[in-house]
Design an enzyme around this catalytic site. Sequence first.
Site, PDB file in Angstrom:
ATOM      1  N   GLU A   1      -6.276   5.310  14.381  1.00 15.78           N
ATOM      2  CA  GLU A   1      -4.908   4.680  13.778  1.00 15.78           C
ATOM      3  C   GLU A   1      -5.028   3.560  13.213  1.00 15.78           C
ATOM      4  O   GLU A   1      -5.554   2.398  13.906  1.00 15.78           O
ATOM      5  CB  GLU A   1      -3.786   4.758  14.879  1.00 15.78           C
ATOM      6  CG  GLU A   1      -2.680   4.519  14.240  1.00 15.78           C
ATOM      7  CD  GLU A   1      -1.193   3.951  14.978  1.00 15.78           C
ATOM      8  OE1 GLU A   1      -0.169   3.434  14.834  1.00 15.78           O
ATOM      9  OE2 GLU A   1      -1.435   3.826  16.348  1.00 15.78           O
TER      10      GLU A   1
ATOM     11  N   ASP B   1      -6.662  -2.695  14.790  1.00 15.49           N
ATOM     12  CA  ASP B   1      -5.650  -3.643  14.180  1.00 15.49           C
ATOM     13  C   ASP B   1      -6.469  -5.045  14.297  1.00 15.49           C
ATOM     14  O   ASP B   1      -7.287  -5.175  15.312  1.00 15.49           O
ATOM     15  CB  ASP B   1      -4.415  -3.832  14.959  1.00 15.49           C
ATOM     16  CG  ASP B   1      -3.564  -4.149  14.038  1.00 15.49           C
ATOM     17  OD1 ASP B   1      -2.290  -3.501  13.545  1.00 15.49           O
ATOM     18  OD2 ASP B   1      -3.366  -5.408  13.530  1.00 15.49           O
TER      19      ASP B   1
ATOM     20  N   ASP C   1       1.738  -2.023   5.185  1.00 13.31           N
ATOM     21  CA  ASP C   1       2.317  -2.996   4.356  1.00 13.31           C
ATOM     22  C   ASP C   1       2.142  -2.455   2.902  1.00 13.31           C
ATOM     23  O   ASP C   1       0.622  -2.488   2.793  1.00 13.31           O
ATOM     24  CB  ASP C   1       1.849  -4.478   4.381  1.00 13.31           C
ATOM     25  CG  ASP C   1       2.433  -5.309   3.418  1.00 13.31           C
ATOM     26  OD1 ASP C   1       2.911  -4.977   2.394  1.00 13.31           O
ATOM     27  OD2 ASP C   1       2.866  -6.511   3.803  1.00 13.31           O
TER      28      ASP C   1
ATOM     29  N   LYS D   1       2.452  -6.078  -4.992  1.00 12.66           N
ATOM     30  CA  LYS D   1       2.076  -7.093  -6.319  1.00 12.66           C
ATOM     31  C   LYS D   1       0.754  -6.681  -6.693  1.00 12.66           C
ATOM     32  O   LYS D   1      -0.186  -6.333  -5.740  1.00 12.66           O
ATOM     33  CB  LYS D   1       2.137  -8.498  -5.690  1.00 12.66           C
ATOM     34  CG  LYS D   1       3.478  -8.901  -5.671  1.00 12.66           C
ATOM     35  CD  LYS D   1       3.543 -10.670  -5.312  1.00 12.66           C
ATOM     36  CE  LYS D   1       4.980 -10.783  -5.173  1.00 12.66           C
ATOM     37  NZ  LYS D   1       4.906 -12.084  -4.383  1.00 12.66           N
TER      38      LYS D   1
ATOM     39  N   ASP E   1       7.817   4.440   5.215  1.00 11.08           N
ATOM     40  CA  ASP E   1       9.045   4.240   4.583  1.00 11.08           C
ATOM     41  C   ASP E   1       8.977   3.774   2.914  1.00 11.08           C
ATOM     42  O   ASP E   1       9.953   3.971   2.349  1.00 11.08           O
ATOM     43  CB  ASP E   1       9.926   2.887   5.417  1.00 11.08           C
ATOM     44  CG  ASP E   1       9.114   1.771   4.917  1.00 11.08           C
ATOM     45  OD1 ASP E   1       7.989   1.427   5.412  1.00 11.08           O
ATOM     46  OD2 ASP E   1       9.593   1.028   4.266  1.00 11.08           O
TER      47      ASP E   1
END
Length: 223
Positions: A51, A76, A125, A129, A161
């Site tokens: 993950e 992470d 995220d 941009k 999302d």
Amino acid sequence: MGSKNKLKRFKENESFNNVIQPSREEIENGTFELKGKWASFFENDNPIILELGCGKGEYTLGLAKLDPEKNFIGVDIKGARFWRGAKTAVQEELNNVAFIRTQIELIDQIFDENEISEIWITFPDPQIKYKRTKHRLTNQKFLEKYKSILKEDGVVNLKTDSEFMHGYTLGLLHGLGLEVVYANHDVYKNEGSPKEVLEIQTFYEKQYLGKGKPITYTKFRVS
Ligand SMILES: C[S@@+](CC[C@H](N)C(=O)[O-])C[C@H]1O[C@@H](n2cnc3c(N)ncnc32)[C@H](O)[C@@H]1O
């Protein structure tokens, strides 16, 4: 979170045998011992699933409980976040779970060719941009990195999302001629998503659901 609390978590992470924190030196010198040897870490030859950007590790834990015959590693850079998942795994004696503190950019230094069976990318995220494109976890460079560690039949799962990220990824896959195994732009409204998509919710997902945002899911191949 206060810095005192963070330090406490960092210290506790050091004591967990399911947390691996390679040094930059080890990675740069090619001396990271577990590369190609993750089976010895888990003491079995079961498939390994990653993950990426695991945050608190909800998917890593949720999938590990659903499928004890597979091994799951949350990746992470933020140790104070995955501390939560690592501690729960210790408390619940989930021996098929580990967490690794590293940058996702370095995963090809941490895992060998064909070492990984599946990848999950959960609520990354979207880095909308233009200047941030290089940090977007489904850009072409990242897809090539995933290909370099995945088995031939390996798949990548993206749950987000972000309609931008969903559309960007589908467009890129189409352009590169890569197979989309399944795509759903509103998993709780349109039937057909597998139970691991519907039954596991992350910290970020719960926040987005609270705001009424549709959740998307894509399963695809990178070779
Ligand atoms: C938006 S959060 C989502 C966390 C979790 N998947 C969830 O849904 O609750 C993104 C996570 O990815 C991690 N992350 C982003 N880019 C990364 C990178 N290049 N290397 C390592 N971690 C990264 C961040 O530290 C953060 O925990």
